[in-house]
Design a protein around this motif. Structure first.
Motif, short mmCIF file in Angstrom:
data_model
loop_
_atom_site.label_atom_id
_atom_site.label_comp_id
_atom_site.label_asym_id
_atom_site.label_seq_id
_atom_site.Cartn_x
_atom_site.Cartn_y
_atom_site.Cartn_z
N LYS A 134 0.78 -1.29 -0.08
CA LYS A 134 -0.10 0.10 0.08
C LYS A 134 0.90 1.18 -0.08
O LYS A 134 0.57 2.09 -0.87
CB LYS A 134 -0.94 -0.13 1.20
N GLU A 135 1.96 1.06 0.89
CA GLU A 135 2.90 2.57 0.93
C GLU A 135 3.77 2.74 -0.49
O GLU A 135 3.63 3.65 -0.91
CB GLU A 135 3.88 2.20 2.03
N LEU A 136 4.10 1.29 -0.98
CA LEU A 136 4.64 1.59 -2.23
C LEU A 136 3.59 2.32 -3.44
O LEU A 136 3.92 2.95 -4.14
CB LEU A 136 5.05 0.18 -2.83
N LYS A 137 2.34 2.00 -3.51
CA LYS A 137 1.35 2.12 -4.41
C LYS A 137 1.24 3.92 -4.19
O LYS A 137 1.00 4.65 -5.11
CB LYS A 137 0.08 1.42 -4.28
N GLU A 138 0.99 4.23 -2.97
CA GLU A 138 0.79 5.41 -2.34
C GLU A 138 2.07 6.66 -2.71
O GLU A 138 2.01 7.68 -3.16
CB GLU A 138 0.39 5.66 -0.91
N ASN A 141 1.73 7.21 -6.37
CA ASN A 141 0.86 8.25 -6.73
C ASN A 141 1.45 9.72 -6.62
O ASN A 141 1.07 10.61 -7.17
CB ASN A 141 -0.53 7.95 -5.99
N LEU A 142 1.96 9.77 -5.35
CA LEU A 142 2.52 11.09 -5.04
C LEU A 142 3.85 11.57 -5.94
O LEU A 142 3.65 12.60 -6.06
CB LEU A 142 3.18 10.99 -3.65
N ASN A 143 4.54 10.72 -6.31
CA ASN A 143 5.40 10.91 -7.32
C ASN A 143 4.96 11.46 -8.53
O ASN A 143 5.46 12.25 -9.36
CB ASN A 143 6.47 9.65 -7.57
N SER A 144 3.70 10.53 -9.11
CA SER A 144 3.08 11.17 -10.37
C SER A 144 2.30 12.53 -10.36
O SER A 144 2.47 13.46 -11.41
CB SER A 144 2.00 10.15 -10.84
#
Length: 146
Positions: A134-138, A141-144
């Motif tokens: 979940k942290e990796l996915k989040e 998203n933040l980087n995009s």
């Protein structure tokens, strides 16, 4: 007689030096021992890590955490090893280490905090979690958004 005295002195020196080596255990040696035990028995490894800790994360006892971890280990499939993902230090006496524990069905994160008040490292806190996906996915998203 002199030979016997020399032998006694030699044995005492060996015993004293082996005790001082044990007192200077490195964090890597503690973690290596943990994962050697984990490969054979997660329960033994858990007990090894918990030997100086009575309460973890507030009111959660080591026994409750042990039950959760053993249940997760039994449900996750084949154990494939581990890899270090984070190492942070504050001075020379406090260290945080985080590892991926790799299973067939899921990945688990172990985070430990080790402290050396004098001459010996000890684990003062640790926890396991499976929220790293979940942290990796989040983070993606933040980087995009940047």
């Amino acid at each position: 007689m002199k030979r016997q005295i020399n032998l006694v002195v030699l044995i005492m020196l060996i015993l004293l030096s082996s005790n001082s080596l044990k007192a200077q255990t490195t964090t890597d040696e503690i973690i290596d021992e943990y994962f050697k035990l984990y490969e054979k028995s997660p329960e033994e490894a858990f007990d090894f890590l918990s030997k100086d800790i009575k309460v973890i994360r507030g009111q959660e006892t080591t026994e409750n955490l042990k039950k959760q971890i053993l249940f997760a280990a039994n449900q996750s499939g084949v154990y494939y090893g581990y890899e270090k993902i984070i190492e942070k230090s504050l001075g020379n006496s406090l260290k945080l280490l985080s590892f991926l524990i790799k299973y067939e069905k899921e990945v688990v994160r172990l985070t430990t905090i080790l402290y050396k008040p004098a001459d010996k490292w000890k684990v003062i806190e640790y926890h396991f979690d499976v929220s790293l996906l979940k942290e990796l996915k989040e983070s993606a998203n933040l980087n995009s958004l940047q």
